[in-house]
Scaffold this motif. Structure first.
Motif, PDB file in Angstrom:
ATOM      1  N   ASP A   1      45.254  57.090  51.968  1.00  0.00           N
ATOM      2  CA  ASP A   1      45.404  58.005  53.106  1.00  0.00           C
ATOM      3  C   ASP A   1      46.422  57.418  54.094  1.00  0.00           C
ATOM      4  N   ASP A   2      45.977  56.847  55.189  1.00  0.00           N
ATOM      5  CA  ASP A   2      46.923  56.330  56.185  1.00  0.00           C
ATOM      6  C   ASP A   2      46.893  54.793  56.221  1.00  0.00           C
TER       7      ASP A   2
ATOM      8  N   ASP B   1      41.972  54.525  54.486  1.00  0.00           N
ATOM      9  CA  ASP B   1      43.019  53.951  55.324  1.00  0.00           C
ATOM     10  C   ASP B   1      42.994  52.429  55.197  1.00  0.00           C
TER      11      ASP B   1
ATOM     12  N   ASP C   1      44.667  54.219  61.288  1.00  0.00           N
ATOM     13  CA  ASP C   1      44.160  55.516  61.724  1.00  0.00           C
ATOM     14  C   ASP C   1      43.257  55.335  62.943  1.00  0.00           C
TER      15      ASP C   1
ATOM     16  N   LYS D   1      48.633  56.556  62.361  1.00  0.00           N
ATOM     17  CA  LYS D   1      48.083  57.809  62.892  1.00  0.00           C
ATOM     18  C   LYS D   1      47.428  57.466  64.227  1.00  0.00           C
TER      19      LYS D   1
HETATM   20 CA    CA Z   1      43.041  58.711  57.580  1.00  0.00          CA
END
Ligand code: CA
Ligand code: CA
Length: 457
Positions: free
Chosen positions: A247-248, A222, A251, A285
């Motif tokens: 990924d994000d 992230d 998060d 997220k």
């Molecule tokens: Ca993540």
């Protein structure tokens, strides 16, 4: 301590020794505590045997920490610092921590580690590949520090099972991280694992992709993560950008305490720069506990995200991620995400996914998601003046600009986000003055929807 049983001469010797020690200490204190705050220098041409002056700088931040005290500033000069594995300072558990900052400043007297004005120090960790160890490029246990203008690149992953490396790992309190750049590595950009009252401001985390561990999907990398235990309060992400993290972008999956995210931009996460799909790919997220199956904290943290922008993330722009409780989402803009706002929740027993409840959503603007809003229990949320409940219809011409190149425009001289027309409301946009008071400043007769208030009266 002087033993009572000592002979007189022994005692005298001890006292003499202690007096000498005391006087030497005083002298040393006078030397290292000048009237004005001290200044030290680190440069690519430096040497750790140097005194750390401008003419004779240190080679490493690690060495400068020994000499720096509260109120001092270490200027780190421009150029590439190719970090060798020999600079690993600590190996704790399975982590190889390269630069470890454990000496604290004081309230009003932080120890500052600043890029020298106008210079860009870049720390390249691509040669640091400790077998079977996670890499932490900068491990910060200390408090009352201010880091500014440092760039980190090339942080490696050597473990092929579940793992993560980290560029900046904070476990201290009252620290400021400003204008840091974490990019083109395999590591998470910024990890707030513990600590209170830390401000992460105007930092960029981009093109970070772990192509080594697990299935090479980069499912753990992230841009920014907040995963703190109970008691870690008062932390803020402000003015930060995250893009092309595998990924994000941001998060918060494992934190027990709430955080404030404001004026942050998160885009293109879950993709590599050719838009090949990688990890989860959420812009923000914002919740958690659902994936791991608990335990759920006694008090579910109620995060606040406002004035933030999510664009073209692989999954959701703003994602509640099974949060078993509500989140405040105020004046955010989501554009071209798979789902612009996904409010997926879990029931109180934490066994079943349910439409999200308890959220407060005000003045949010969603445009051109494949889905604008999903998994929302509208009756159990406080909704006011969001484009999806007002059923506003937009066209491209309602915005001053939609050129995505604006998202990566250079920052302003003071480090603030670039002033660009992207997603700003053109006069006549149906979202102008359609908002409600969300406790944020506004112009004209009422707040607008979205992250950017227009000048229209
Ligand atoms: Ca993540
Ligand atoms: Ca307005």
């Amino acid at each position: 301590m002087i033993e009572i049983s000592e002979t007189a001469s022994n005692s005298t010797r001890h006292i003499m020794k202690y007096r000498r020690f005391f006087l030497t200490g005083l002298l040393a204190l006078t030397l290292v505590t000048p009237l004005s705050a001290g200044t030290l220098h680190v440069a690519t041409t430096g040497n750790d045997k140097n005194p750390g002056t401008l003419a004779l700088p240190f080679a490493t931040i690690q060495r400068s920490e020994n000499s720096a005290g509260p109120g001092d500033t270490v200027f780190i000069h421009g150029g590439t610092y190719k970090m060798p594995a020999t600079q690993i300072t600590a190996q704790r558990r399975d982590r190889a921590e390269v630069t470890v900052l454990s000496k604290s400043g004081m309230p009003g007297k932080p120890i500052c580690y600043f890029a020298a004005p106008g210079e860009i120090p870049l720390f390249d960790f691509s040669d640091v590949k400790p077998p079977d160890h996670r890499v932490t490029a900068f491990s910060i246990d200390a408090s009352w520090l201010h880091l500014k203008g440092l760039s980190v690149t090339g942080v490696q992953v050597t473990i092929t099972s579940h793992t993560q490396s980290i560029c900046f790992d904070n476990e201290g309190n009252n620290n400021i991280y400003e204008q840091l750049q974490m990019h083109d590595g395999q590591a998470i950009g910024f990890w707030l694992g513990k600590g209170s009252n830390n401000l992460i401001v105007n930092c960029d985390s981009y093109r970070n992709y772990d192509y080594t561990s697990e299935n090479k999907k980069g499912g753990n990398v992230d841009g920014f993560g907040f995963h703190a235990p109970k008691g870690s309060v008062g932390n803020i992400f402000r003015g930060c950008r995250a893009w092309f993290n595998s990924d994000d972008g941001f998060d918060l999956i494992n934190t027990i305490e709430p955080i404030l995210i404001e004026n942050c931009w998160s885009f293109y996460n879950g993709f590599d720069p050719s838009f090949k799909g990688l990890g989860d790919g959420n812009g923000f997220k914002l919740g958690g506990y659902g994936v791991s199956g608990g335990p759920v904290p006694e008090v579910v943290p109620r995060h606040v995200i406002r004035l933030s922008l999510a664009v073209r993330n692989r999954s959701a722009g703003f994602y509640a991620n099974h949060q078993p409780g509500g989140i405040d989402m105020l004046n955010n803009t989501a554009y071209l995400n798979s789902v612009n706002f996904n409010l997926l929740g879990r029931d109180a027993s934490h066994t079943t996914d349910v439409p999200g409840y308890g959220h407060k959503l005000k003045n949010n603007l969603a445009y051109k998601g494949r889905t604008e809003v999903s998994n929302m229990n509208a009756a159990a949320c406080e909704l006011a003046a969001n484009s999806f409940d007002l059923k506003l219809q937009f066209e491209d011409k309602d915005f001053l600009g939609l050129n995505q190149a604006d998202l990566v425009a250079p920052r302003q001289a003071n480090g603030d986000l670039p002033l660009v027309p992207f997603m700003k409301l053109r006069p006549g946009n149906p979202a102008v003055n359609k908002g409600v008071d969300a406790g944020l400043p506004f112009k004209g007769k009422a707040p607008d929807l979205g992250a950017f208030e227009s000048e229209e009266r």
